[in-house]
Design an enzyme around this catalytic site. Sequence first.
Site, PDB file in Angstrom:
ATOM      1  N   GLY A  31       0.874  -1.195  -0.179  1.00 13.21           N
ATOM      2  CA  GLY A  31       0.011  -0.043  -0.078  1.00 13.21           C
ATOM      3  C   GLY A  31       0.840   1.314   0.081  1.00 13.21           C
ATOM      4  N   HIS A  37       4.435   1.948  -8.182  1.00 13.23           N
ATOM      5  CA  HIS A  37       3.592   0.843  -7.917  1.00 13.23           C
ATOM      6  C   HIS A  37       2.660   0.641  -9.165  1.00 13.23           C
ATOM      7  CE1 HIS A  37       4.071   1.793  -3.541  1.00 13.23           C
ATOM      8  NE2 HIS A  37       4.410   0.380  -3.597  1.00 13.23           N
ATOM      9  N   LEU A 185      11.220   6.319  -6.583  1.00 15.49           N
ATOM     10  CA  LEU A 185       9.798   6.361  -5.906  1.00 15.49           C
ATOM     11  C   LEU A 185       9.918   5.405  -4.840  1.00 15.49           C
ATOM     12  CD1 LEU A 185       7.324   7.623  -8.488  1.00 15.49           C
ATOM     13  CD2 LEU A 185       9.001   8.878  -7.243  1.00 15.49           C
ATOM     14  N   SER A 186       9.654   5.846  -3.733  1.00 13.37           N
ATOM     15  CA  SER A 186       9.354   4.780  -2.451  1.00 13.37           C
ATOM     16  C   SER A 186       8.445   5.363  -1.509  1.00 13.37           C
ATOM     17  CB  SER A 186      10.741   4.707  -1.803  1.00 13.37           C
ATOM     18  OG  SER A 186      10.519   4.041  -0.579  1.00 13.37           O
TER      19      SER A 186
HETATM   20  P1  AMP Z   1       6.126  -2.164  -1.709  1.00 12.92           P
HETATM   21  O1  AMP Z   1       4.823  -1.591  -1.419  1.00 12.92           O
HETATM   22  O2  AMP Z   1       7.176  -0.990  -1.253  1.00 12.92           O
HETATM   23  O3  AMP Z   1       6.270  -3.497  -0.862  1.00 12.92           O
HETATM   24  O4  AMP Z   1       6.449  -2.236  -3.174  1.00 12.92           O
HETATM   25  C1  AMP Z   1       5.530  -3.205  -3.891  1.00 12.92           C
HETATM   26  C2  AMP Z   1       6.266  -3.470  -5.076  1.00 12.92           C
HETATM   27  O5  AMP Z   1       6.439  -2.134  -5.863  1.00 12.92           O
HETATM   28  C3  AMP Z   1       7.465  -4.064  -5.157  1.00 12.92           C
HETATM   29  O6  AMP Z   1       7.674  -5.056  -6.143  1.00 12.92           O
HETATM   30  C4  AMP Z   1       8.540  -2.643  -5.176  1.00 12.92           C
HETATM   31  O7  AMP Z   1       9.662  -3.366  -5.805  1.00 12.92           O
HETATM   32  C5  AMP Z   1       7.649  -2.352  -6.324  1.00 12.92           C
HETATM   33  N1  AMP Z   1       8.220  -0.875  -6.257  1.00 12.92           N
HETATM   34  C6  AMP Z   1       8.456   0.213  -5.281  1.00 12.92           C
HETATM   35  N2  AMP Z   1       8.821   1.270  -5.557  1.00 12.92           N
HETATM   36  C7  AMP Z   1       9.104   1.159  -7.091  1.00 12.92           C
HETATM   37  C8  AMP Z   1       9.492   1.961  -8.018  1.00 12.92           C
HETATM   38  N3  AMP Z   1      10.066   3.292  -7.758  1.00 12.92           N
HETATM   39  N4  AMP Z   1       9.419   1.704  -9.251  1.00 12.92           N
HETATM   40  C9  AMP Z   1       9.143   0.506  -9.613  1.00 12.92           C
HETATM   41  N5  AMP Z   1       8.885  -0.605  -8.750  1.00 12.92           N
HETATM   42  C10 AMP Z   1       8.697  -0.071  -7.400  1.00 12.92           C
END
Ligand code: AMP
Length: 281
Positions: A31, A37, A185-186
């Site tokens: 989320g 995402h 992005l994070s």
């Molecule tokens: P998370 O919600 O942080 O667990 O991320 C869910 C998915 O989105 C994971 O596969 C992450 O690697 C991917 N993701 C997160 N940030 C990015 C980004 N900036 N670019 C591409 N994929 C991302």
Amino acid sequence: MNIWRNKQEARLAIQEWKATNHKLALVPTMGALHEGHLSLVHAARKKAERVVVSIFVNPRQFGKNEDFGRYPRQEAKDIALLQEAGVDGVFIPDIDTIYQQGHATGVQVQGSLTEGFCGAFRPGHFEGVATIVSKLFLQLRPDLALFGEKDFQQLQVIRRFNSDLDIDVEIVGVPTLRDSTGLALSSRNAYLTTDELAIARQFNGILRQAIEQAIATPQSLAKISRESVENLLRIGFTKVDYLAFCAAENLQILESLSDNSRLLGAAWINKTRLIDNFPVV
Ligand code: AMP
């Protein structure tokens, strides 16, 4: 758009789609969704007729002193974003759907894929990830699943157990989406103050510079890594967990570049830990 809170509801709908030969793509997330995402969702829509996004902040992949409690949660906003992106189903399992009473099983990938990098600094993290992702695969039985290269070690760990356990979901890695300054992005970028954000935005530049040096001059990769760590600390990072070149397929540290090398870094700005990585090309 369907919203499911338990696996029975989700499976019922998915079985109907499968009966009409629709391919199912899964995008697992925690989320706090952002454009990164959504880039996975867009890639998924190109590859499958049906796209499901899961949202679950998985307590088992956070260490005792990590940010599980303060991890950003914005379910209503996430649902609106996914609706707009044309997702077919959102799986938001309640905790009992994932960890039923007495849950005692973990999926552990051993060896160099999990020993170094984040595995060394976040004990239990990848077991938490591998367990939740394998559960999602078995609960929803997607044909393919998409993961970001932003979490490169995670992507390689998932490829490994998926293959080792014959789960046979097609795993698709998607390049990291970045802002105009190159910052990956994070969801965790939301923790950063304006000053910290300015520091974070220099992370990718220092990694890219290290790669340029490694390609341009045949000096030791360890030396380039050490100097890059010093640069990070000099511009305001407060701690560097790691910054090292490795072989992309097994994440073993490299002394000199090989065909498929990658640079991975993890560093803190005060209470926020950022990770990033690039292929060496
Ligand atoms: P998370 O919600 O942080 O667990 O991320 C869910 C998915 O989105 C994971 O596969 C992450 O690697 C991917 N993701 C997160 N940030 C990015 C980004 N900036 N670019 C591409 N994929 C991302």
